[in-house]
Scaffold this active site. Structure first.
Site, PDB file in Angstrom:
ATOM      1  CE  LYS A   1      -0.377   0.443   4.959  1.00 13.43           C
ATOM      2  NZ  LYS A   1      -0.904  -0.156   6.180  1.00 13.43           N
TER       3      LYS A   1
ATOM      4  NE  ARG B   1      -4.585   0.811  12.071  1.00 11.95           N
ATOM      5  CZ  ARG B   1      -3.748   0.613  11.054  1.00 11.95           C
ATOM      6  NH1 ARG B   1      -2.988   1.598  10.593  1.00 11.95           N
ATOM      7  NH2 ARG B   1      -3.654  -0.577  10.483  1.00 11.95           N
TER       8      ARG B   1
HETATM    9  C1  LIG Z   1       0.190  -0.746   6.731  1.00  9.48           C
HETATM   10  C2  LIG Z   1      -0.005  -1.947   7.520  1.00  9.48           C
HETATM   11  C3  LIG Z   1       1.077  -2.818   7.757  1.00  9.48           C
HETATM   12  C4  LIG Z   1       2.485  -2.534   7.273  1.00  9.48           C
HETATM   13  O1  LIG Z   1       3.092  -1.605   8.100  1.00  9.48           O
HETATM   14  P1  LIG Z   1       4.622  -1.173   7.862  1.00  9.48           P
HETATM   15  O2  LIG Z   1       4.904  -0.295   9.025  1.00  9.48           O
HETATM   16  O3  LIG Z   1       4.671  -0.450   6.561  1.00  9.48           O
HETATM   17  O4  LIG Z   1       5.457  -2.393   7.860  1.00  9.48           O
HETATM   18  C5  LIG Z   1       0.837  -3.957   8.481  1.00  9.48           C
HETATM   19  N1  LIG Z   1      -0.402  -4.242   8.943  1.00  9.48           N
HETATM   20  C6  LIG Z   1      -1.456  -3.441   8.747  1.00  9.48           C
HETATM   21  C7  LIG Z   1      -2.793  -3.824   9.298  1.00  9.48           C
HETATM   22  C8  LIG Z   1      -1.295  -2.262   8.026  1.00  9.48           C
HETATM   23  O5  LIG Z   1      -2.352  -1.467   7.834  1.00  9.48           O
END
Ligand SMILES: *Cc1c(COP(=O)(O)O)cnc(C)c1O
Length: 363
Positions: free
Chosen positions: A37, A132
């Site tokens: 993403k 969250r």
């Molecule tokens: C964006 C996201 C990740 C990845 O996080 P990073 O800090 O980029 O490794 C993992 N899990 C969820 C649920 C996310 O939304």
């Protein structure tokens, strides 16, 4: 015409970072999902991550997942943002797994899966403190009991997320809550969970230190493999490459100017009242990159002695007085990006993406 601004992406560095992370995690029985993403799932970068050896992909947006399917990627993809009730049909059709925290949505996913004769896999998100997404620990048993009754749903396991909203650090104790819950679910409900998903890049430090609770067997990594940084723990990961993404923008004005604007101060272009310290006459450069092109606060000048003073929609103003070289109109300046910077420039239609491969591939 040369493209400016442009984002230069070194695919070999991303592949290198991915392989290093995958290797470290594999040694401790942890599989890695490559999170796409952060760069809108651009196919060239996805390919580099797959070459680095991840076990699956994960993205927060169905739009990106649809694009990946259209581009022919058939590897398992996990949807990382809890699905919208209004979108369950698309979710079950194009993603293999989704993370969830609302039983109403999980029921709807089950119904949608049954309609197409499939089972949809889910990870139940547990909130261990970051506040969250996720259900609170005291509701886990009841929720699991309700989920395992649903025909169209396969519960793969539990997951948690940290360091995102509350900035809570992943530690042995809070991640071990997942492990304990897994054991409780097995003993009380006789349900065996395959996956305990212990977070993203901020959880890597525990793996490095050998402090990850036994039983956590999946991480979902984006920032680390892309940027080699770990914002939550405020560090550059020193065994990874930190400059796989470089933004280049062209200088369109160079002048010596006073450091305090002349005249009465009203609002700037964004309604804020700017403040300036008087440090005398400074050499300044303007580059053709503004707030409309990307998130200025997410950029870090590569050359020492250059600082970003600010930006309007179309112009970024830099102090170049201390720069080591003479900077001229027409020169290009390079910037590293942090995660917010990457999010914004990768989806900016004004920033051309260029892919490079360097001879960095060592092992
Ligand atoms: C964006 C996201 C990740 C990845 O996080 P990073 O800090 O980029 O490794 C993992 N899990 C969820 C649920 C996310 O939304």
């Amino acid at each position: 015409m040369s493209f400016s601004p442009r984002l230069e992406v070194d695919l070999d560095k991303i592949k290198y970072n991915t392989a290093k992370i995958v290797q470290l995690c594999q040694e401790q029985g942890i599989s890695v999902l490559g999170v796409t993403k952060g760069f809108t799932a651009i196919p060239q970068i996805v390919t580099a991550i797959l070459e680095g050896g991840v076990d699956g992909l994960a993205d927060a947006r169905m739009e990106n997942i649809l694009e990946l399917r259209k581009a022919g990627f058939s590897i398992p993809i996990t949807l990382l943002r809890i699905p919208r009730l209004s979108n369950v049909e698309t979710v079950v059709k194009y993603s293999n797994v989704s993370v969830n925290s609302e039983i109403t949505v999980i029921q709807a996913l089950g119904q949608a899966a049954l309609k197409i004769g499939a089972k949809h896999h889910i990870i139940l998100m547990v909130d261990v403190g970051d506040l969250r997404e996720g259900i609170l620990t005291e509701h886990v048993l009841d929720t699991v009991q309700a989920i395992v009754k649903l025909d169209g749903i396969a519960l793969d396991g539990l997951g948690t997320n940290m360091g995102c909203f509350g900035g809570i650090l992943p530690e042995y104790n809070n991640l071990n809550i997942l492990v304990q819950l897994g054991k409780l679910i097995e003993s009380k409900l006789g349900v065996n969970l395959e996956v305990l998903s212990g977070g993203g890049t901020s959880s890597l430090l525990l793996v490095e230190k050998g402090e990850m609770p036994r039983g956590i067997n999946q991480l979902r990594i984006g920032e680390g493999l892309l940027l080699g940084t770990d914002t939550t723990n405020n560090r550059n990961i020193d065994w990874l490459q930190n400059d796989a993404f470089i933004l280049k923008a062209e200088v369109i004005e160079v002048k010596a100017k006073p450091s305090v604007p002349i005249g009465n101060i009203g609002r700037d272009a964004f309604g804020n009242i700017p403040e300036f310290a008087d440090v005398g006459i400074r050499n300044r450069a303007i580059v053709a990159f503004g707030k409309q092109d990307g998130y200025i606060e997410g950029l870090i000048p590569v050359e020492p002695g250059i600082t970003i003073l600010g930006a309007s929609s179309d112009h970024m103003i830099l102090d170049i007085t201390e720069a080591a070289r003479k900077i001229r109109v027409g020169d290009e300046l390079a910037f590293r990006v942090n995660y917010s910077g990457l999010l914004s420039v990768s989806q900016s239609r004004y920033v051309k993406k260029v892919f490079r491969k360097e001879l960095l591939w060592l092992n």
